[in-house]
Design an enzyme around this catalytic site. Structure first.
Site, mmCIF file in Angstrom:
data_model
loop_
_atom_site.group_PDB
_atom_site.id
_atom_site.type_symbol
_atom_site.label_atom_id
_atom_site.label_comp_id
_atom_site.label_asym_id
_atom_site.label_seq_id
_atom_site.Cartn_x
_atom_site.Cartn_y
_atom_site.Cartn_z
ATOM 1 N N GLY A 143 0.843 -1.209 0.000
ATOM 2 C CA GLY A 143 0.000 0.000 0.000
ATOM 3 C C GLY A 143 0.863 1.239 0.000
ATOM 4 N N TYR B 209 -1.275 7.461 1.332
ATOM 5 C CA TYR B 209 -0.952 8.598 2.218
ATOM 6 C C TYR B 209 -0.202 8.137 3.456
ATOM 7 C CZ TYR B 209 -3.876 11.786 -0.442
ATOM 8 O OH TYR B 209 -4.387 12.578 -1.432
ATOM 9 N N THR C 34 -15.456 1.923 4.327
ATOM 10 C CA THR C 34 -16.715 1.577 4.981
ATOM 11 C C THR C 34 -17.511 0.697 4.017
ATOM 12 O OG1 THR C 34 -16.698 3.731 6.058
ATOM 13 C CG2 THR C 34 -18.794 2.561 6.049
ATOM 14 N N LYS D 265 -6.396 3.133 18.370
ATOM 15 C CA LYS D 265 -6.456 3.954 17.158
ATOM 16 C C LYS D 265 -7.866 4.501 16.943
ATOM 17 C CE LYS D 265 -5.723 5.875 13.310
ATOM 18 N NZ LYS D 265 -5.022 7.132 13.224
ATOM 19 N N PHE E 36 -12.061 10.436 20.023
ATOM 20 C CA PHE E 36 -11.889 11.538 20.977
ATOM 21 C C PHE E 36 -11.588 12.849 20.246
ATOM 22 C CE2 PHE E 36 -11.428 10.322 25.603
ATOM 23 C CZ PHE E 36 -12.047 9.082 25.479
ATOM 24 N N CYS F 127 -10.414 9.683 7.690
ATOM 25 C CA CYS F 127 -10.417 8.824 8.886
ATOM 26 C C CYS F 127 -11.568 9.025 9.871
ATOM 27 C CB CYS F 127 -9.105 9.012 9.638
ATOM 28 S SG CYS F 127 -7.691 8.520 8.651
ATOM 29 N N ARG G 196 -14.304 28.696 8.259
ATOM 30 C CA ARG G 196 -13.068 28.340 8.966
ATOM 31 C C ARG G 196 -12.605 29.423 9.931
ATOM 32 N NH1 ARG G 196 -11.640 22.942 8.584
ATOM 33 N NH2 ARG G 196 -12.291 22.175 6.573
HETATM 34 N N1 LIG Z 1 -4.608 9.002 5.502
HETATM 35 C C1 LIG Z 1 -4.283 9.105 6.775
HETATM 36 O O1 LIG Z 1 -3.978 10.186 7.251
HETATM 37 C C2 LIG Z 1 -4.291 7.895 7.671
HETATM 38 C C3 LIG Z 1 -3.693 7.998 8.931
HETATM 39 C C4 LIG Z 1 -3.679 6.885 9.763
HETATM 40 C C5 LIG Z 1 -4.237 5.678 9.333
HETATM 41 N N2 LIG Z 1 -4.818 5.599 8.106
HETATM 42 C C6 LIG Z 1 -5.318 4.284 7.669
HETATM 43 O O2 LIG Z 1 -4.298 3.681 6.854
HETATM 44 C C7 LIG Z 1 -4.886 2.898 5.805
HETATM 45 C C8 LIG Z 1 -4.410 3.390 4.462
HETATM 46 O O3 LIG Z 1 -4.831 4.729 4.315
HETATM 47 P P1 LIG Z 1 -4.264 5.653 3.151
HETATM 48 O O4 LIG Z 1 -4.793 7.004 3.414
HETATM 49 O O5 LIG Z 1 -2.803 5.450 2.986
HETATM 50 O O6 LIG Z 1 -5.030 5.010 1.888
HETATM 51 P P2 LIG Z 1 -4.664 5.163 0.360
HETATM 52 O O7 LIG Z 1 -5.891 4.883 -0.421
HETATM 53 O O8 LIG Z 1 -3.950 6.452 0.126
HETATM 54 O O9 LIG Z 1 -3.580 3.986 0.101
HETATM 55 C C9 LIG Z 1 -3.890 2.636 0.128
HETATM 56 C C10 LIG Z 1 -3.125 1.954 -1.011
HETATM 57 O O10 LIG Z 1 -3.244 0.543 -0.884
HETATM 58 C C11 LIG Z 1 -3.258 -0.015 -2.196
HETATM 59 N N3 LIG Z 1 -3.804 -1.382 -2.109
HETATM 60 C C12 LIG Z 1 -5.052 -1.761 -1.758
HETATM 61 N N4 LIG Z 1 -5.132 -3.102 -1.734
HETATM 62 C C13 LIG Z 1 -3.909 -3.589 -2.072
HETATM 63 C C14 LIG Z 1 -3.364 -4.892 -2.196
HETATM 64 N N5 LIG Z 1 -4.101 -5.972 -1.954
HETATM 65 N N6 LIG Z 1 -2.063 -5.015 -2.561
HETATM 66 C C15 LIG Z 1 -1.300 -3.922 -2.811
HETATM 67 N N7 LIG Z 1 -1.762 -2.649 -2.681
HETATM 68 C C16 LIG Z 1 -3.049 -2.488 -2.313
HETATM 69 C C17 LIG Z 1 -4.112 0.949 -2.990
HETATM 70 O O11 LIG Z 1 -3.907 0.852 -4.385
HETATM 71 C C18 LIG Z 1 -3.661 2.307 -2.393
HETATM 72 O O12 LIG Z 1 -2.632 2.897 -3.173
HETATM 73 C C19 LIG Z 1 -6.396 2.977 6.035
HETATM 74 O O13 LIG Z 1 -6.779 1.909 6.841
HETATM 75 C C20 LIG Z 1 -6.556 4.274 6.804
HETATM 76 O O14 LIG Z 1 -7.732 4.280 7.585
HETATM 77 C C21 LIG Z 1 -4.837 6.676 7.261
HETATM 78 O O1 LIG Z 2 -9.756 22.167 15.695
HETATM 79 C C1 LIG Z 2 -9.967 21.540 14.644
HETATM 80 C C2 LIG Z 2 -9.082 20.563 14.133
HETATM 81 C C3 LIG Z 2 -9.406 19.903 12.955
HETATM 82 N N1 LIG Z 2 -10.559 20.206 12.300
HETATM 83 C C4 LIG Z 2 -10.890 19.475 11.065
HETATM 84 O O2 LIG Z 2 -10.838 18.080 11.327
HETATM 85 C C5 LIG Z 2 -10.462 17.357 10.164
HETATM 86 C C6 LIG Z 2 -9.313 16.408 10.464
HETATM 87 O O3 LIG Z 2 -8.156 17.150 10.747
HETATM 88 P P1 LIG Z 2 -6.804 16.474 11.262
HETATM 89 O O4 LIG Z 2 -7.093 15.586 12.382
HETATM 90 O O5 LIG Z 2 -5.827 17.555 11.492
HETATM 91 O O6 LIG Z 2 -6.311 15.674 9.958
HETATM 92 P P2 LIG Z 2 -6.286 14.118 9.569
HETATM 93 O O7 LIG Z 2 -5.218 13.975 8.557
HETATM 94 O O8 LIG Z 2 -7.660 13.667 9.235
HETATM 95 O O9 LIG Z 2 -5.766 13.364 10.887
HETATM 96 C C7 LIG Z 2 -6.628 12.638 11.760
HETATM 97 O O10 LIG Z 2 -6.905 11.355 11.242
HETATM 98 C C8 LIG Z 2 -5.709 10.554 11.015
HETATM 99 C C9 LIG Z 2 -6.156 9.286 10.343
HETATM 100 O O11 LIG Z 2 -6.573 8.320 11.236
HETATM 101 C C10 LIG Z 2 -5.007 10.332 12.345
HETATM 102 O O12 LIG Z 2 -3.851 9.544 12.130
HETATM 103 C C11 LIG Z 2 -4.643 11.682 12.949
HETATM 104 O O13 LIG Z 2 -4.036 11.489 14.224
HETATM 105 C C12 LIG Z 2 -5.916 12.518 13.103
HETATM 106 O O14 LIG Z 2 -5.588 13.823 13.574
HETATM 107 C C13 LIG Z 2 -10.115 18.417 9.111
HETATM 108 O O15 LIG Z 2 -11.212 18.590 8.237
HETATM 109 C C14 LIG Z 2 -9.886 19.667 9.935
HETATM 110 O O16 LIG Z 2 -10.148 20.841 9.225
HETATM 111 C C15 LIG Z 2 -11.432 21.153 12.786
HETATM 112 O O17 LIG Z 2 -12.479 21.418 12.192
HETATM 113 N N2 LIG Z 2 -11.110 21.811 13.948
#
Ligand SMILES: NC(=O)c1ccc[n+]([C@@H]2O[C@H](COP(=O)([O-])OP(=O)(O)OC[C@H]3O[C@@H](n4cnc5c(N)ncnc54)[C@H](O)[C@@H]3O)[C@@H](O)[C@H]2O)c1
Ligand SMILES: O=c1ccn([C@@H]2O[C@H](COP(=O)(O)OP(=O)(O)O[C@H]3O[C@H](CO)[C@@H](O)[C@H](O)[C@H]3O)[C@@H](O)[C@H]2O)c(=O)[nH]1
EC number: 1.1.1.22
Length: 481
Positions: A8, A11, A90, A216, A222, A272, A448
């Site tokens: 994967g 992001y 989801t 997580k 929260f 998320c 905002r």
């Molecule tokens: N985006 C965030 O800020 C964030 C932060 C913390 C946790 N997460 C969690 O991390 C996970 C990934 O999120 P993301 O934002 O990186 O998603 P994303 O969609 O950016 O990346 C996921 C990647 O996995 C690849 N993929 C899917 N199935 C596959 C397979 N079987 N083999 C190889 N590649 C495969 C997809 O092509 C995609 O590029 C999710 O569970 C998400 O909830 C996301």
């Molecule tokens: O005081 C605040 C803070 C944030 N936001 C909004 O909340 C959303 C999420 O913001 P933020 O949490 O900063 O970004 P994410 O990248 O979604 O990060 C959250 O989601 C990730 C994915 O699970 C976690 O890893 C991070 O810890 C958690 O902060 C955005 O639309 C922000 O604009 C507000 O409206 N008010």
């Protein structure tokens, strides 16, 4: 040499592995993905995601000990530690539709690991997953036992987009959950040793598997709950003449509450919060905890209410109709410093305004026209699948939406402006110039709280700013319900 493979390249997988490669020069890190396009972008000059500081980190180690590849099976087979960071959308159909996590991608990754492995491996859950997923994964990995020892760890990621590199360099904590067996604890120690290259020991927490998985979901619940709480207060502020920024500042001074994450907004977005809370709600329901489920559901409910409330403010302020009126939308990303639009509140706000027949002129410094049109046409939750597997929904091609590359162009001849992302450049706009080029009366709806309300009112704008004392113009108009 220890070899890490991450399944994967999204992001999470991309930035996380780039930082591990940078901080651990003696470890070889391969990031693999089924999306050929994503891998090609990671290997190009123009990375697939915009994240401050990411280019520098990738350039420092790509080709040295960091590799992006679509040869998934080869790199998995060779790895000692396999991170799985694939989509966990989801579910949209069947049992738990609209709430439960769809583990299709996780399961197919686990089956592939089981099939191609020829040596012992540590398999790390990096994706956000329901509690007890590790148990299911263990069963899949060991389904045709070839004598290989798989240890499953939960190592959820807490980075936030826009600050991902800083968050990875200096995490508040790294959480590692594992089995409480000698093998399990050895695996925990191996992963701990990777992070210990740059994370102080006291910030690396180790727990049992279920605590790590649940932490997580709990952390995001929260965080989102704080935003829904302050947003709920914003409605009360508007009704009473209190100012939500002053209230947030005052309560944030209490060291038990703290000042961060109390910015009232048009609603939270991002890939998320909503997804993880719905997932949590479903897990509570499955465990017979109806009251707990409905408590957390309310966080999402208030978020939807806040987005609706904003649209109603816009429409009711503008003589109860926006039909045929040009509305400038400044910002489409779910927060500043990212081009990510997943679950951005802008989608619901724009669709709400389009429902009232507005003509939208949208500007965001990081989001392409193609992305905006796809987002406005996509079905709920469809965004969270690998791009090449997303349903081919029609793009919003209607004449009601224009996407432009400049805030001044977006606002020219507009009746109103909606600020939906807090990009720094919007704070520096020349609002006198903007006012001169707009239809009158000219409205600003700040979702905002970034504009100086008094200055804008002096210029002549009618200003609505979330949770701030209301402009006399909007005071007696209905906003909610
Ligand atoms: N985006 C965030 O800020 C964030 C932060 C913390 C946790 N997460 C969690 O991390 C996970 C990934 O999120 P993301 O934002 O990186 O998603 P994303 O969609 O950016 O990346 C996921 C990647 O996995 C690849 N993929 C899917 N199935 C596959 C397979 N079987 N083999 C190889 N590649 C495969 C997809 O092509 C995609 O590029 C999710 O569970 C998400 O909830 C996301
Ligand atoms: O005081 C605040 C803070 C944030 N936001 C909004 O909340 C959303 C999420 O913001 P933020 O949490 O900063 O970004 P994410 O990248 O979604 O990060 C959250 O989601 C990730 C994915 O699970 C976690 O890893 C991070 O810890 C958690 O902060 C955005 O639309 C922000 O604009 C507000 O409206 N008010």
């Amino acid at each position: 040499m220890v070899k890490i493979c991450c399944i994967g390249a999204g992001y999470v997988g991309g930035p996380t592995m780039a930082v591990i490669a940078l901080k651990c020069p003696e470890i070889e890190v391969a990031v693999v993905d089924i999306s050929l396009q994503r891998i090609a972008q990671w290997n190009s000059e123009s990375l697939p995601i915009f994240e401050p500081g990411l280019d520098e980190v990738v350039k420092a180690c790509r080709g040295r000990n960091l590799f992006f590849s679509s040869d998934v099976e080869k790199h998995v087979a060779e790895a000692d530690i396999v991170f799985v960071s694939v989509n966990t959308p989801t579910k949209t159909r069947g049992l738990g539709a609209g709430k439960a996590a769809d583990l299709t991608y996780w399961e197919s990754a686990a089956r592939m690991i089981a099939d191609v492995s020829r040596s012992d491996k540590i398999v790390v859950e990096k994706s956000t997953v329901p509690v007890k997923t590790a148990e299911a994964i263990e069963k899949i990995l060991t389904h045709n036992n070839k004598g290989i020892n798989f240890q499953i760890l939960s190592n959820p990621e807490f980075l936030a987009e826009g600050t991902a590199i800083d968050d990875l360099f200096k995490p508040d904590r790294v959480l590692i959950g594992g089995r409480e067996t000698p093998d399990g604890q050895r695996a925990v120690a191996s992963l701990k040793a990777v992070y210990a290259h740059w994370v102080p020991e006291d910030r690396i927490l180790t727990t049992n598997l279920w605590s790590a998985e649940l932490s997580k979901l709990a952390a995001n619940a929260f965080l989102a709950q704080r935003i829904s709480s302050v947003n709920a207060m914003s409605a009360l502020c508007e009704a009473t003449g209190a100012d939500v920024s002053e209230v947030a500042f005052a309560i944030g001074k209490d060291s038990r509450i703290g000042p961060r994450f109390l910015n009232s907004s048009v609603g939270f977005g991002g890939s998320c919060f909503q997804k993880d809370i719905l997932n949590l709600v479903y897990i509570c329901e499955c465990n017979g905890l109806a009251e707990v489920a409905s408590y957390w559901k309310q966080v999402v409910h208030i978020n939807d209410y806040q987005k609706n409330r904003f649209v109603k403010r816009v429409v009711s302020s503008m003589f109860n109709t926006v039909s045929g009126k040009k509305i400038a939308v400044l910002g489409f990303a779910f927060k500043k410093d990212t081009g990510d639009t997943r679950e951005t509140p802008a989608i619901d706000v724009c669709n709400g305004l389009l429902g009232d027949k507005a003509l939208l002129s949208i500007y965001d410094p990081q989001v392409s026209e193609e992305q905006i049109r796809r987002d406005l046409a996509m079905n709920k939750f469809d965004w969270d699948h690998p791009q090449h597997l997303q349903p081919l929904s029609p793009t919003a091609s209607s004449n009601s939406v224009r996407v432009v590359w400049d805030a001044y162009e977006a606002t020219k001849d507009a009746h109103g402006i909606c600020i939906l992302t807090e990009w720094d450049e919007f704070r520096k706009l020349d609002f006198r110039k903007i006012y001169a080029a707009m239809q009158k009366p000219a409205f600003v709806f700040d979702g905002r709280n970034i504009v100086n309300v008094d200055e804008l009112r002096d210029i002549g704008f009618i200003v609505y700013s979330i949770g701030k004392p209301l402009d006399p113009w909007v005071k007696d108009l209905p906003a909610s319900s």
